[in-house]
Design an enzyme around this catalytic site. Structure first.
Site, PDB file in Angstrom:
ATOM      1  N   GLU A  64     101.847 -20.137  51.252  1.00 34.42           N
ATOM      2  CA  GLU A  64     103.129 -20.170  51.954  1.00 34.42           C
ATOM      3  C   GLU A  64     103.940 -18.891  51.725  1.00 34.42           C
ATOM      4  O   GLU A  64     103.830 -18.251  50.674  1.00 34.42           O
ATOM      5  CB  GLU A  64     103.964 -21.352  51.450  1.00 34.42           C
ATOM      6  N   ASP A 235     105.462 -31.938  47.963  1.00 32.98           N
ATOM      7  CA  ASP A 235     105.927 -30.670  48.515  1.00 32.98           C
ATOM      8  C   ASP A 235     105.039 -30.114  49.612  1.00 32.98           C
ATOM      9  O   ASP A 235     104.960 -28.915  49.821  1.00 32.98           O
ATOM     10  CB  ASP A 235     106.077 -29.626  47.400  1.00 32.98           C
TER      11      ASP A 235
END
Length: 348
Positions: A64, A235
């Site tokens: 990410e 998450d």
């Protein structure tokens, strides 16, 4: 070959230098400092560019990018999450980050963020607990005793004032590791045989597990009135820790709804299920805990502004120290229009 001018150098904080900085400042004071910076930045939330993290998912994990800017400084973090890495002796999460001057586009800090992310995550958790947990909370259950657990415990001690941490992990070796690392912390450390045992007497329950799956770490019947849940392990899409019924009983606080609805516990809920943005509680535009029997849930997935705050803290902390290395990262030709000539001269 000419020597680059000072403006071509970017301060770089290595893993070794980050550890030395932490030990120089002190772990608890550094997390308090990061917490203060996060709170200050959350209070000016509308100034920041905000977007859900840019994620590249695979069957084994995720990579990410987390960008943001306050209009003067731009920052981003690169981070991965690969739960099976520990089987190969690798970290589940690794990260690095960068700050740049918006006016010139020039980087002003490049830093490791594997350790720094642990500090900023713990600082954010403690900030939320300080605001949302029952006043006078002294006991925390720490369910999931991996790489984050000691940082979470010490931040809650320093910022919230907890005195006892009750540990549980499906791997007893992880619990033993955490208990050993916390021996000198001043906390009363209790190793537990089950999650049910761990939550007994706890006013704060922190869940921090790594499996990339829909899991039920806490069931509805485990959660009594008045507790604060700090859910930091869920998450990414397809990964949760709490039974859905808990979410319907709790008042839910999030960092950035557009991201949390994708990655957090609330991915289990309808898209219009009400949540409160945590920055609004800090600025007084929304209410936090209002009732002693209220269940509060901080559905934290980590947001770019927290990384920005941590990097800004580090940038200020290293000024006048030797806890960084000047990196020759930027081309700096004598004539900005003659980059080719710079390369040609270097060969002679």
């Amino acid at each position: 070959m000419t020597t680059p001018s000072p403006r071509a150098f970017v301060p770089f904080v290595s893993v070794d230098q980050m550890m030395k900085l932490i030990n120089n400042v002190g772990l608890a004071p550094m997390m308090q400092g990061i917490c203060d910076r996060i709170e200050a930045d959350f209070r000016r939330w509308p100034l920041f560019d905000k977007t859900p993290r840019v994620a590249s998912h695979s069957e084994v994990g995720v990579i990410e990018l987390m960008p943001t800017s306050d209009g003067e400084v731009y920052g981003f973090k690169y981070v991965n999450g690969h739960p099976d890495n520990t089987a190969d002796g690798l970290q589940t999460v690794t990260a690095f980050g960068l700050l740049s001057d918006v006016a010139t586009g020039y980087p002003v800090l490049f830093s490791e963020m594997t350790i720094l992310t642990a500090l900023r995550t713990a600082a954010t958790s403690a900030l939320a607990a300080r605001v949302l947990a029952p006043k006078g909370s002294k006991v925390m259950a720490m369910i999931g005793n991996g790489a984050q657990s000691e940082f979470q415990s010490i931040a809650m001690q320093a910022i919230v004032g907890i005195e006892e941490v009750r540990l549980y992990d499906i791997d007893p070796a992880a619990t033993a590791k955490c208990a050993s690392n916390l021996e000198a912390s001043g906390l009363r450390v209790v190793s537990c045989a089950s999650a049910e045992d761990a939550i007994m007497g706890a006013q704060i329950i922190t869940t921090c597990t790594a499996d990339k799956q829909y899991a039920t770490i806490l069931t509805d019947n485990m959660i009594g009135a008045g507790v604060h849940i700090n859910a930091i392990g869920g998450d990414c899409p397809g990964k949760t820790e709490l039974a859905g019924d808990i979410l319907h009983r709790a008042d839910i606080f999030v960092e950035y709804p557009e991201q949390t609805r994708i990655e957090g516990e609330i991915q289990q809920l309808a898209p219009d299920h009400p949540v409160t943005e945590f920055w609004e509680v800090l600025t007084g535009t929304a209410k936090g805990r209002t009732d002693a029997r209220q269940i509060t849930l901080f559905d934290s997935v980590g947001f770019a502004i927290e990384d920005f705050s941590a990097l800004c803290y580090v940038r200020e902390a290293i000024e006048g120290t030797d806890f960084f290395t000047p990196l020759d990262m930027l081309a700096d030709p004598d004539d900005p229009r003659d980059l080719f000539g710079m390369v040609k001269r270097a060969a002679s």
